[in-house]
Structures are given as C-alpha cells and as structure tokens.
Design a protein around this motif. Structure first.
Motif, PDB file in Angstrom:
ATOM      1  N   ARG A  35     104.068  88.105 168.469  1.00 14.03           N
ATOM      2  CA  ARG A  35     104.013  88.242 169.929  1.00 14.03           C
ATOM      3  C   ARG A  35     102.736  88.938 170.391  1.00 14.03           C
ATOM      4  O   ARG A  35     102.763  89.872 171.201  1.00 14.03           O
ATOM      5  CB  ARG A  35     105.253  88.954 170.453  1.00 14.03           C
ATOM      6  N   ILE A  36     101.625  88.453 169.835  1.00 16.33           N
ATOM      7  CA  ILE A  36     100.306  88.945 170.228  1.00 16.33           C
ATOM      8  C   ILE A  36      99.383  87.751 170.444  1.00 16.33           C
ATOM      9  O   ILE A  36      99.671  86.655 169.955  1.00 16.33           O
ATOM     10  CB  ILE A  36      99.697  89.909 169.171  1.00 16.33           C
ATOM     11  N   PRO A  37      98.268  87.943 171.149  1.00 16.99           N
ATOM     12  CA  PRO A  37      97.322  86.838 171.327  1.00 16.99           C
ATOM     13  C   PRO A  37      96.731  86.409 169.976  1.00 16.99           C
ATOM     14  O   PRO A  37      96.501  87.242 169.089  1.00 16.99           O
ATOM     15  CB  PRO A  37      96.234  87.428 172.222  1.00 16.99           C
ATOM     16  N   ALA A  38      96.470  85.126 169.824  1.00 15.58           N
ATOM     17  CA  ALA A  38      95.960  84.577 168.566  1.00 15.58           C
ATOM     18  C   ALA A  38      94.657  85.233 168.125  1.00 15.58           C
ATOM     19  O   ALA A  38      94.452  85.468 166.929  1.00 15.58           O
ATOM     20  CB  ALA A  38      95.787  83.064 168.678  1.00 15.58           C
ATOM     21  N   PHE A  39      93.780  85.557 169.069  1.00 12.37           N
ATOM     22  CA  PHE A  39      92.496  86.148 168.686  1.00 12.37           C
ATOM     23  C   PHE A  39      92.669  87.515 168.032  1.00 12.37           C
ATOM     24  O   PHE A  39      91.773  87.980 167.333  1.00 12.37           O
ATOM     25  CB  PHE A  39      91.540  86.243 169.889  1.00 12.37           C
ATOM     26  N   ARG A  40      93.823  88.151 168.213  1.00 13.95           N
ATOM     27  CA  ARG A  40      94.061  89.448 167.580  1.00 13.95           C
ATOM     28  C   ARG A  40      94.408  89.292 166.103  1.00 13.95           C
ATOM     29  O   ARG A  40      94.331  90.258 165.347  1.00 13.95           O
ATOM     30  CB  ARG A  40      95.179  90.205 168.302  1.00 13.95           C
ATOM     31  N   ILE A  41      94.777  88.092 165.689  1.00 15.08           N
ATOM     32  CA  ILE A  41      95.016  87.825 164.260  1.00 15.08           C
ATOM     33  C   ILE A  41      93.652  87.676 163.586  1.00 15.08           C
ATOM     34  O   ILE A  41      93.309  88.450 162.708  1.00 15.08           O
ATOM     35  CB  ILE A  41      95.858  86.549 164.055  1.00 15.08           C
ATOM     36  N   LEU A  42      92.898  86.673 163.986  1.00 13.36           N
ATOM     37  CA  LEU A  42      91.527  86.443 163.507  1.00 13.36           C
ATOM     38  C   LEU A  42      90.758  85.727 164.606  1.00 13.36           C
ATOM     39  O   LEU A  42      91.293  84.828 165.259  1.00 13.36           O
ATOM     40  CB  LEU A  42      91.508  85.579 162.247  1.00 13.36           C
ATOM     41  N   ARG A  43      89.499  86.095 164.788  1.00 13.48           N
ATOM     42  CA  ARG A  43      88.649  85.424 165.780  1.00 13.48           C
ATOM     43  C   ARG A  43      88.299  84.014 165.311  1.00 13.48           C
ATOM     44  O   ARG A  43      88.278  83.731 164.113  1.00 13.48           O
ATOM     45  CB  ARG A  43      87.355  86.218 165.990  1.00 13.48           C
ATOM     46  N   ASP A  44      87.989  83.153 166.268  1.00 15.05           N
ATOM     47  CA  ASP A  44      87.566  81.785 165.946  1.00 15.05           C
ATOM     48  C   ASP A  44      86.382  81.775 164.987  1.00 15.05           C
ATOM     49  O   ASP A  44      86.336  80.956 164.071  1.00 15.05           O
ATOM     50  CB  ASP A  44      87.186  81.004 167.214  1.00 15.05           C
ATOM     51  N   SER A  45      85.426  82.674 165.191  1.00 18.96           N
ATOM     52  CA  SER A  45      84.236  82.684 164.342  1.00 18.96           C
ATOM     53  C   SER A  45      84.597  82.950 162.879  1.00 18.96           C
ATOM     54  O   SER A  45      83.977  82.388 161.969  1.00 18.96           O
ATOM     55  CB  SER A  45      83.229  83.719 164.834  1.00 18.96           C
ATOM     56  N   VAL A  46      85.609  83.770 162.640  1.00 18.19           N
ATOM     57  CA  VAL A  46      86.054  84.042 161.273  1.00 18.19           C
ATOM     58  C   VAL A  46      86.709  82.791 160.691  1.00 18.19           C
ATOM     59  O   VAL A  46      86.449  82.420 159.540  1.00 18.19           O
ATOM     60  CB  VAL A  46      87.015  85.251 161.238  1.00 18.19           C
ATOM     61  N   LEU A  47      87.537  82.120 161.489  1.00 22.99           N
ATOM     62  CA  LEU A  47      88.186  80.892 161.014  1.00 22.99           C
ATOM     63  C   LEU A  47      87.153  79.817 160.679  1.00 22.99           C
ATOM     64  O   LEU A  47      87.279  79.115 159.669  1.00 22.99           O
ATOM     65  CB  LEU A  47      89.177  80.370 162.049  1.00 22.99           C
ATOM     66  N   VAL A  48      86.130  79.690 161.522  1.00 20.37           N
ATOM     67  CA  VAL A  48      85.071  78.708 161.275  1.00 20.37           C
ATOM     68  C   VAL A  48      84.358  79.030 159.960  1.00 20.37           C
ATOM     69  O   VAL A  48      84.094  78.134 159.148  1.00 20.37           O
ATOM     70  CB  VAL A  48      84.074  78.643 162.456  1.00 20.37           C
ATOM     71  N   GLU A  49      84.073  80.297 159.735  1.00 26.20           N
ATOM     72  CA  GLU A  49      83.382  80.661 158.502  1.00 26.20           C
ATOM     73  C   GLU A  49      84.262  80.410 157.279  1.00 26.20           C
ATOM     74  O   GLU A  49      83.790  79.923 156.251  1.00 26.20           O
ATOM     75  CB  GLU A  49      82.913  82.116 158.532  1.00 26.20           C
ATOM     76  N   ILE A  50      85.557  80.689 157.391  1.00 23.53           N
ATOM     77  CA  ILE A  50      86.472  80.390 156.282  1.00 23.53           C
ATOM     78  C   ILE A  50      86.471  78.894 155.996  1.00 23.53           C
ATOM     79  O   ILE A  50      86.412  78.478 154.840  1.00 23.53           O
ATOM     80  CB  ILE A  50      87.893  80.898 156.592  1.00 23.53           C
ATOM     81  N   ALA A  51      86.523  78.076 157.049  1.00 27.22           N
ATOM     82  CA  ALA A  51      86.540  76.623 156.874  1.00 27.22           C
ATOM     83  C   ALA A  51      85.211  76.097 156.349  1.00 27.22           C
ATOM     84  O   ALA A  51      85.154  75.023 155.763  1.00 27.22           O
ATOM     85  CB  ALA A  51      86.895  75.940 158.191  1.00 27.22           C
ATOM     86  N   THR A  52      84.144  76.848 156.547  1.00 25.62           N
ATOM     87  CA  THR A  52      82.821  76.431 156.077  1.00 25.62           C
ATOM     88  C   THR A  52      82.581  76.820 154.630  1.00 25.62           C
ATOM     89  O   THR A  52      82.164  75.986 153.819  1.00 25.62           O
ATOM     90  CB  THR A  52      81.724  77.045 156.972  1.00 25.62           C
ATOM     91  N   ILE A  53      82.862  78.073 154.295  1.00 30.95           N
ATOM     92  CA  ILE A  53      82.535  78.524 152.934  1.00 30.95           C
ATOM     93  C   ILE A  53      83.670  78.307 151.935  1.00 30.95           C
ATOM     94  O   ILE A  53      83.435  78.352 150.735  1.00 30.95           O
ATOM     95  CB  ILE A  53      82.083  79.998 152.894  1.00 30.95           C
ATOM     96  N   LYS A  54      84.874  78.106 152.426  1.00 33.98           N
ATOM     97  CA  LYS A  54      86.045  77.874 151.574  1.00 33.98           C
ATOM     98  C   LYS A  54      86.144  78.937 150.477  1.00 33.98           C
ATOM     99  O   LYS A  54      85.964  78.649 149.296  1.00 33.98           O
ATOM    100  CB  LYS A  54      86.014  76.467 150.990  1.00 33.98           C
ATOM    101  N   PRO A  55      86.422  80.177 150.872  1.00 30.68           N
ATOM    102  CA  PRO A  55      86.494  81.262 149.895  1.00 30.68           C
ATOM    103  C   PRO A  55      87.550  81.001 148.826  1.00 30.68           C
ATOM    104  O   PRO A  55      88.580  80.378 149.097  1.00 30.68           O
ATOM    105  CB  PRO A  55      86.863  82.478 150.747  1.00 30.68           C
ATOM    106  N   ARG A  56      87.268  81.484 147.622  1.00 32.15           N
ATOM    107  CA  ARG A  56      88.184  81.290 146.494  1.00 32.15           C
ATOM    108  C   ARG A  56      88.791  82.596 146.006  1.00 32.15           C
ATOM    109  O   ARG A  56      89.587  82.590 145.079  1.00 32.15           O
ATOM    110  CB  ARG A  56      87.445  80.620 145.352  1.00 32.15           C
ATOM    111  N   SER A  57      88.377  83.713 146.595  1.00 30.84           N
ATOM    112  CA  SER A  57      88.873  85.015 146.138  1.00 30.84           C
ATOM    113  C   SER A  57      88.890  86.001 147.306  1.00 30.84           C
ATOM    114  O   SER A  57      88.286  85.751 148.356  1.00 30.84           O
ATOM    115  CB  SER A  57      87.964  85.555 145.036  1.00 30.84           C
ATOM    116  N   GLN A  58      89.563  87.114 147.079  1.00 30.78           N
ATOM    117  CA  GLN A  58      89.565  88.184 148.076  1.00 30.78           C
ATOM    118  C   GLN A  58      88.130  88.669 148.314  1.00 30.78           C
ATOM    119  O   GLN A  58      87.760  88.977 149.439  1.00 30.78           O
ATOM    120  CB  GLN A  58      90.437  89.354 147.596  1.00 30.78           C
ATOM    121  N   ALA A  59      87.332  88.731 147.255  1.00 30.57           N
ATOM    122  CA  ALA A  59      85.934  89.177 147.392  1.00 30.57           C
ATOM    123  C   ALA A  59      85.156  88.237 148.308  1.00 30.57           C
ATOM    124  O   ALA A  59      84.349  88.696 149.126  1.00 30.57           O
ATOM    125  CB  ALA A  59      85.267  89.264 146.021  1.00 30.57           C
TER     126      ALA A  59
END
Length: 85
Positions: A35-59
């Motif tokens: 029950r919070i705004p979506a941007f408080r979970i993760l910003r769009d810019s973070v999601l875009v970077e995840i979708a771009t680099i496709k991280p494989r680890s916590q690091a």
C-alpha cells in the motif's frame, strides 16, 4: 561505468523490454501489497538498469546506482530470479 563483469555485452545495450515489463509488473504488485506508491519500491531508472545489465549476483545489484544493501536484502533474491527467467 558499470561494474566489471556485470554485463555480457557493451554499455550501449538497450534494456530487455520483456524483462523491464516483468520488473514493472512485480513492482506494482509489491506496491499494492504494501500500500505504497510503486516508485517507493524501486525507481524506473533502477528497473531500466536491471533490465539492461541483467545482474547475476547481489554484488551486481549493489553496483547499480540507487540500489543499496537495504534494497538488496528486501528484493535482491526476487529480482535475480526475475532476471534469470
């Protein structure tokens, strides 16, 4: 620059649109559940970077600007599982 070894190809790779859509759908469900705004979970810019680099680890996640240890503890495992699909 991104962390060494966190990408399979060059820095100019576009975001994986299917992955970005899945990440946004997950974020929206998580936001509704909390029950919070979506941007408080993760910003769009973070999601875009995840979708771009496709991280494989916590690091790899921690190398993303705006993604720190608290977010890694809360969402890291789920995000990595979405990237693996």
């Amino acid at each position: 620059k991104r962390a060494a070894g966190s990408m399979e190809a060059g820095d100019d790779d576009p975001a994986d649109e299917a992955l970005l859509k899945a990440l946004k759908e997950w974020r929206l469900k998580e936001a509704h559940r909390k029950r919070i705004p979506a941007f408080r979970i993760l910003r769009d810019s973070v999601l875009v970077e995840i979708a771009t680099i496709k991280p494989r680890s916590q690091a790899d996640l921690l190398a993303i600007h705006g993604f720190g240890p608290t977010l890694a503890a809360k969402y890291g495992i789920k995000l990595l599982s979405l990237v693996e699909r």
